[in-house]
Write an enzyme that holds these catalytic residues in place. Structure first.
Site, PDB file in Angstrom:
ATOM      1  N   ILE A  53      62.029 -32.207  34.441  1.00 12.81           N
ATOM      2  CA  ILE A  53      61.860 -32.994  33.409  1.00 12.81           C
ATOM      3  C   ILE A  53      60.526 -32.707  32.577  1.00 12.81           C
ATOM      4  CG2 ILE A  53      60.729 -34.555  35.097  1.00 12.81           C
ATOM      5  CD1 ILE A  53      61.727 -36.964  33.076  1.00 12.81           C
ATOM      6  N   CYS A  54      60.544 -32.729  31.553  1.00 11.46           N
ATOM      7  CA  CYS A  54      59.288 -32.667  30.634  1.00 11.46           C
ATOM      8  C   CYS A  54      58.827 -31.230  30.538  1.00 11.46           C
ATOM      9  CB  CYS A  54      58.207 -33.534  31.122  1.00 11.46           C
ATOM     10  SG  CYS A  54      57.104 -33.837  30.063  1.00 11.46           S
TER      11      CYS A  54
END
Length: 248
Positions: free
Chosen positions: A177-178
């Site tokens: 994620i991210c």
């Protein structure tokens, strides 16, 4: 060095390190903002646990180092643990650095990683296993949280990169994620895959050969990616769906 020269040197150092209020990501603001994904994150973090045995027997590695985004690692760790999974924070050993680099790490870095909120220091999280000890057969899934500093350092650790590649090649849920997808780039597992990431590094995924979609969560086989802290519930839901295909 005389007192006068020491004072001049100290003044110059101060001039090279300007002070400013620290930009941060506020979990409180994230979960109270008026947005569908914000409301999903609020429910994910604060709703009562409905099945504490859901993930009994599943072992999940959260692979990270200093600079890991607090809400992403704590949110994932808490939800997975409360639903029965065994979750390990897996991190490189801090090691030694050549004096010419000017690096200084507190002793706590030998056993903990420092979480952050964008650019603000947060809490220390205990390391459960080091990347040079972790083996693909030890885990059912791996999660790479973001925070800009964390994956940029993590991708330099050959053991972390090898673990991510091995998990992916074993067909186990391999998630990020991210900014966590930077480690996937270094593991060379994105070519020909569909994926997403935080907006400013989506071009890095394209350069690694991925087809990028600006969606909260993109699933391509056992590769699962998401963009931003408020996409965490969908990332974890996709991970759980692959771990428990008959239940979800």
């Amino acid at each position: 060095m005389t007192n006068a020269s020491q004072a001049a040197a100290f003044l110059r150092m101060q001039q090279l390190m300007s002070y400013s209020p620290v930009p941060s990501i506020s979990t409180e603001l994230l979960v109270t903002a008026d947005g569908d994904l914000n409301r999903e994150l609020n429910s994910f973090l604060f709703d009562p646990v409905t099945d504490s045995t859901l993930l009994i027997g599943k072992r999940i590695a959260i692979c990270c180092t200093n600079g890991v985004e607090e809400v992403e690692i704590l949110g994932a760790h808490r939800w997975l643990t409360e639903h029965g999974a065994t979750v390990h924070i897996v991190s490189p050993r801090i090691g030694d650095f050549h004096p010419s680099l000017g690096l200084r790490f507190p002793p706590q870095c030998a056993t903990h990683v420092l979480a952050i909120r964008l650019m603000e220091n947060a809490g220390w999280l205990k390391i459960d296993r080091y990347t040079d000890e972790a083996k693909v057969e030890d885990y059912d899934a791996i999660l790479l949280p973001g925070g800009c500093w964390n994956p940029d350092a993590l991708r330099m650790d050959k053991h972390a990169v090898a673990l991510v590649r091995a998990m992916y090649e074993a067909g186990k849920p391999t998630t990020a994620i991210c900014h966590g997808q930077w480690v996937m780039v270094s593991a060379r597992i994105l070519k020909g895959k569909r994926a997403t990431a935080v907006w400013n590094i989506q071009i890095d995924l394209e350069n690694a050969g991925a087809t990028v979609s600006d969606e909260p969560c993109v699933v391509d086989g056992n590769l699962i990616t998401a963009r931003f802290p408020f996409d965490l519930p969908r990332l974890v839901q996709a991970l759980v769906k692959q771990l428990l295909p008959s239940k979800i």
